[in-house]
Design an enzyme around this catalytic site. Structure first.
Site, PDB file in Angstrom:
ATOM      1  N   LYS A 198       0.819  -1.219   0.000  1.00 35.81           N
ATOM      2  CA  LYS A 198       0.000   0.000   0.000  1.00 35.81           C
ATOM      3  C   LYS A 198       0.846   1.260   0.000  1.00 35.81           C
ATOM      4  O   LYS A 198       0.469   2.270  -0.597  1.00 35.81           O
ATOM      5  CB  LYS A 198      -0.968   0.004   1.183  1.00 35.81           C
ATOM      6  CG  LYS A 198      -2.097  -0.986   1.022  1.00 35.81           C
ATOM      7  CD  LYS A 198      -3.324  -0.574   1.824  1.00 35.81           C
ATOM      8  CE  LYS A 198      -4.478  -1.512   1.497  1.00 35.81           C
ATOM      9  NZ  LYS A 198      -5.658  -1.274   2.319  1.00 35.81           N
ATOM     10  N   LYS A 252      -8.737  -9.910 -10.090  1.00 32.27           N
ATOM     11  CA  LYS A 252      -9.843 -10.184  -9.172  1.00 32.27           C
ATOM     12  C   LYS A 252     -10.913  -9.110  -9.288  1.00 32.27           C
ATOM     13  O   LYS A 252     -10.638  -7.961  -9.632  1.00 32.27           O
ATOM     14  CB  LYS A 252      -9.347 -10.394  -7.736  1.00 32.27           C
ATOM     15  CG  LYS A 252      -9.023  -9.171  -6.963  1.00 32.27           C
ATOM     16  CD  LYS A 252      -8.739  -9.506  -5.502  1.00 32.27           C
ATOM     17  CE  LYS A 252      -8.775  -8.203  -4.719  1.00 32.27           C
ATOM     18  NZ  LYS A 252      -9.475  -8.202  -3.474  1.00 32.27           N
ATOM     19  N   LYS A 280     -13.657  -3.276  -6.349  1.00 40.01           N
ATOM     20  CA  LYS A 280     -14.369  -2.005  -6.445  1.00 40.01           C
ATOM     21  C   LYS A 280     -13.522  -0.966  -7.164  1.00 40.01           C
ATOM     22  O   LYS A 280     -14.041   0.027  -7.662  1.00 40.01           O
ATOM     23  CB  LYS A 280     -14.746  -1.491  -5.062  1.00 40.01           C
ATOM     24  CG  LYS A 280     -13.551  -1.152  -4.200  1.00 40.01           C
ATOM     25  CD  LYS A 280     -13.942  -0.480  -2.909  1.00 40.01           C
ATOM     26  CE  LYS A 280     -12.714  -0.264  -2.047  1.00 40.01           C
ATOM     27  NZ  LYS A 280     -11.986  -1.489  -1.702  1.00 40.01           N
TER      28      LYS A 280
HETATM   29  P1  ADP Z   1     -11.644  -4.601  -3.068  1.00 39.64           P
HETATM   30  O1  ADP Z   1     -10.635  -5.509  -3.717  1.00 39.64           O
HETATM   31  O2  ADP Z   1     -12.870  -4.462  -3.891  1.00 39.64           O
HETATM   32  O3  ADP Z   1     -11.020  -3.278  -2.697  1.00 39.64           O
HETATM   33  P2  ADP Z   1     -11.480  -5.185  -0.263  1.00 39.64           P
HETATM   34  O4  ADP Z   1     -10.004  -5.279  -0.327  1.00 39.64           O
HETATM   35  O5  ADP Z   1     -12.092  -4.010   0.421  1.00 39.64           O
HETATM   36  O6  ADP Z   1     -12.088  -5.317  -1.737  1.00 39.64           O
HETATM   37  O7  ADP Z   1     -12.003  -6.549   0.383  1.00 39.64           O
HETATM   38  C1  ADP Z   1     -12.911  -6.675   1.454  1.00 39.64           C
HETATM   39  C2  ADP Z   1     -13.110  -8.155   1.719  1.00 39.64           C
HETATM   40  O8  ADP Z   1     -13.648  -8.827   0.560  1.00 39.64           O
HETATM   41  C3  ADP Z   1     -11.818  -8.909   2.047  1.00 39.64           C
HETATM   42  O9  ADP Z   1     -12.102  -9.884   3.041  1.00 39.64           O
HETATM   43  C4  ADP Z   1     -11.430  -9.597   0.740  1.00 39.64           C
HETATM   44  O10 ADP Z   1     -10.701 -10.785   0.973  1.00 39.64           O
HETATM   45  C5  ADP Z   1     -12.787  -9.871   0.103  1.00 39.64           C
HETATM   46  N1  ADP Z   1     -12.696  -9.799  -1.369  1.00 39.64           N
HETATM   47  C6  ADP Z   1     -12.520  -8.675  -2.095  1.00 39.64           C
HETATM   48  N2  ADP Z   1     -12.518  -8.936  -3.421  1.00 39.64           N
HETATM   49  C7  ADP Z   1     -12.687 -10.280  -3.539  1.00 39.64           C
HETATM   50  C8  ADP Z   1     -12.767 -11.172  -4.658  1.00 39.64           C
HETATM   51  N3  ADP Z   1     -12.701 -10.716  -5.899  1.00 39.64           N
HETATM   52  N4  ADP Z   1     -12.960 -12.489  -4.410  1.00 39.64           N
HETATM   53  C9  ADP Z   1     -13.043 -12.927  -3.124  1.00 39.64           C
HETATM   54  N5  ADP Z   1     -12.976 -12.152  -2.039  1.00 39.64           N
HETATM   55  C10 ADP Z   1     -12.797 -10.832  -2.213  1.00 39.64           C
END
Ligand code: ADP
Ligand code: TRP
Length: 334
Positions: free
Chosen positions: A114, A197, A200
């Protein structure tokens, strides 16, 4: 057994968040019997490691709380709260700063990722983030902490802090927690690129299914999802190298409860023209009710705040003895 987990309150919840995190929480809540409870919280104190306007932060917390309830977290059965309402988290973090080592934190990959090249410009909160996470877990004597693979290192640090504190002060104050990484946790990929993956932060909204997407949009996103020209194989081994096809099949399986082999057997030989409507129907069926509950609650700030205030009251009571134990162990209070 005491289950605890936190999630950063970010807006725009998507299918990856639901299948990768929230749904596991709901499943753990369902397994609890008797007096056992799960503690689930919104990590709003963690969110200050990156700048956000106060209005956005507050909105994210409320939206995430509404989403968790809509997805099945029941505030009567689980303790649902936001960290900032329970001052014990910030207090305990400060106490644990005496135990955590600079070297330990310097090895945290999330900080390195980060902060990137801008280490000098990163907030101190981003660096000490894992100590707050340790405080979150240790305050409640959590035994099981469901997290994604990416959080495993932070949980190992939590264990190191617990063991060192207990040893340094000659107490058995902290329970050493186990990370609980559900094996079948889905990793949902982008609908536009099966190697990235679902996130958001992807600029294309067509790459993800949001929990707020209406039925028509769900159908449209699945219809336009990237695939290849081959039909679905009868043997799942033949999905190798077909990332987009595999992802759609996995999403189907996450809702139908079938494994890849069963889905391939059912749809083997058919093209995606036949599979996609079935997938869209499944999504509409499962996500529709969640969306409706979410939309009904999202703007009812009074109801959401009441849930969080009541959760914080229960959480503070559960955290109090451990916090006092830490002050005492350190000779700061008697
Ligand atoms: P993003 O990647 O959209 O920013 P976050 O990092 O805020 O999402 O993730 C919040 C939670 O959702 C975490 O526990 C993360 O492991 C899960 N998560 C996020 N994206 C995925 C995905 N594509 N598949 C499975 N789990 C996910
Ligand atoms: N750092 C976690 C994440 O980004 C969220 C979190 C904060 C957490 N405190 C926690 C998870 C305590 C488990 C336990 O996903």
């Amino acid at each position: 057994m005491r289950v605890l987990s936190g999630i950063q309150p970010t807006g725009n919840l998507h299918l990856g968040n639901y299948l990768g995190a929230i749904r596991n929480w709901v499943a753990m809540q369902e397994e609890m019997t008797g007096e056992s409870r799960c503690f689930f919280f919104l990590a709003d104190l963690h969110s200050i490691s990156e700048h956000l306007s106060p209005a956005d932060r507050l909105r994210n917390v409320r939206e995430m709380a509404a989403a968790l309830v809509a997805c099945g977290i029941d505030p009567e059965r689980s303790v649902l709260f936001n960290q900032a309402r329970v001052p014990a988290h910030a207090e305990m973090q400060w106490l644990l700063n005496g135990t955590a080592r600079m070297g330990w934190l310097s090895r945290m990959t999330q900080f390195k990722d980060k902060a990137g090249k801008n280490r000098e410009g990163a907030s101190v909160a981003l660096f000490t983030y894992p100590v707050l996470q340790a405080a979150d877990v240790l305050l409640y004597q959590a035994t099981h902490v469901p997290v994604g693979e990416d959080q495993k290192q932070h949980l190992e640090l939590t264990r190191d802090i617990a063991i060192k504190f207990n040893t340094d002060f000659g107490v058995e104050l902290f329970t050493v927690p186990e990370p609980y990484i559900p094996k079948e946790t889905a990793r949902i990929m982008s609908l536009r690129d099966g190697t990235a993956k679902m996130s958001k932060s992807d600029p294309s909204d067509m790459s993800r299914i949001n929990l707020t997407d209406d039925d028509d949009l769900l159908v449209q996103k699945i219809r336009k999802a990237k695939t290849d020209a081959e039909p679905i194989p009868a043997d799942p081994a033949e999905l190798a190298g077909r990332a987009e096809a595999t992802n759609l099949i996995d999403i189907y399986g996450a809702f139908s409860g079938q494994d890849r082999a069963a889905i391939c057997q059912q749809f083997g030989g058919q093209g995606f023209g036949a599979f996609k409507p079935a997938l869209a129907e499944l999504l509409v069926h499962h996500l529709g009710p969640i969306r409706q509950r979410y939309l009904a609650l999202k703007d009812d700030h009074g109801a959401i705040d009441a849930i969080l205030i009541e959760g914080a009251r229960k959480a503070a009571a559960a955290a109090h003895p451990t916090l006092m134990g830490a002050y005492e162990a350190m000779g700061l209070m008697r």
